[in-house]
Design an enzyme around this catalytic site. Structure first.
Site, PDB file in Angstrom:
ATOM      1  CG  ASP A  51     -22.152  79.437  18.620  1.00 21.01           C
ATOM      2  OD1 ASP A  51     -22.148  80.113  17.575  1.00 21.01           O
ATOM      3  OD2 ASP A  51     -21.926  78.210  18.641  1.00 21.01           O
ATOM      4  CG  ASP A 120     -16.591  86.436  20.579  1.00 15.24           C
ATOM      5  OD1 ASP A 120     -17.078  85.760  19.651  1.00 15.24           O
ATOM      6  OD2 ASP A 120     -15.370  86.457  20.842  1.00 15.24           O
ATOM      7  CD  GLU A 123     -21.748  83.736  18.928  1.00 13.77           C
ATOM      8  OE1 GLU A 123     -21.976  83.125  17.875  1.00 13.77           O
ATOM      9  OE2 GLU A 123     -20.659  83.636  19.552  1.00 13.77           O
TER      10      GLU A 123
END
EC number: 3.1.26.3
Length: 230
Positions: A51, A120, A123
């Site tokens: 991220d 997710d 990332e």
């Protein structure tokens, strides 16, 4: 894992040195929890790292690409590029959804299609790539996968859900829209916020996200879906 290695090599010219990093990036917490006795690592820490590097690289790109855009304009565009729904789409584009390891319950409940999990995952992959190959490798990958969509203007044509909801409700008359945090759960690196939208004192919808802003967007998206059915 062998098929994933072949995919990365043939499609993106990426060959991992540390395959443990790659395997961890594609391991969801639900799988790790079901195999606790084997001490299986999951991808949350890599997601945290990915991220951060994604935000940095996209910020650098926007700063160089759009010298006349204001800070506010660049922030808004970046938020559209890195939002959960967008990242999940990039995971699907890369066929990453076929390789994530999920627990049996998560698999049965449709986790392989869930934007939260796939965003997710994207990332986490970036985090693993950063550790294995360095930031220039992450830049090359994003230039191949994400940047073409940005340069097509796809994200500039998309309004955020909060703006769309506000414009829709204002056509019905004067309204007071309030976003309220209902709950905040999880450790610092993996927060889960729940937000409700209150319109003229009544709860319209709720949403979830890794930040307050993402939860607000999810709540607005859910509200628009509900209103379209009325």
């Amino acid at each position: 894992m062998k098929q994933l290695e072949e995919l990365l090599s043939t499609s993106f010219d990426i060959q991992f040195n540390d395959l443990t990093l790659l395997e961890t990036a594609f391991t969801h917490t639900s799988y790790a929890n079901e195999h606790r006795l084997l001490n299986v690592s999951h991808n949350e820490r890599l997601e945290f790292l990915g991220d951060a590097v994604l935000q940095l690289i996209i910020s650098e790109y926007l700063f160089a690409k759009y010298p006349k855009k204001t800070e506010g304009d660049m922030s808004k565009l970046r938020s559209m590029i890195v939002r959960e729904e967008s990242l999940a789409g990039f995971s699907r584009f890369c066929s990453f959804d076929a390789y994530i390891k999920l627990g049996k319950g998560e698999e049965k409940s449709g986790g392989r299609r869930r934007d939260t999990i796939l965003g997710d995952l994207f990332e986490a992959f970036l985090g693993a790539l950063l550790l294995d190959k360095g930031i220039d490798a992450v830049r090359r990958f994003l230039k191949q996968v994400m940047i073409p969509q940005v340069e097509k203007g796809n994200f500039e044509r998309v309004k955020d859900y909060k703006t769309c909801l506000q414009e829709f409700l204002q056509t019905k008359g004067d309204v007071v829209i309030d976003y309220q945090v209902i709950s905040e759960k999880g450790p610092a690196h993996a927060k889960q916020f729940e937000v409700s939208i209150v319109v003229n004192g009544a709860v319209l919808s709720k949403g979830l996200g890794k930040s307050k802003k993402l939860a607000e967007q999810d709540a607005a998206k859910n509200a628009l879906a509900q209103l379209s059915e009325v």
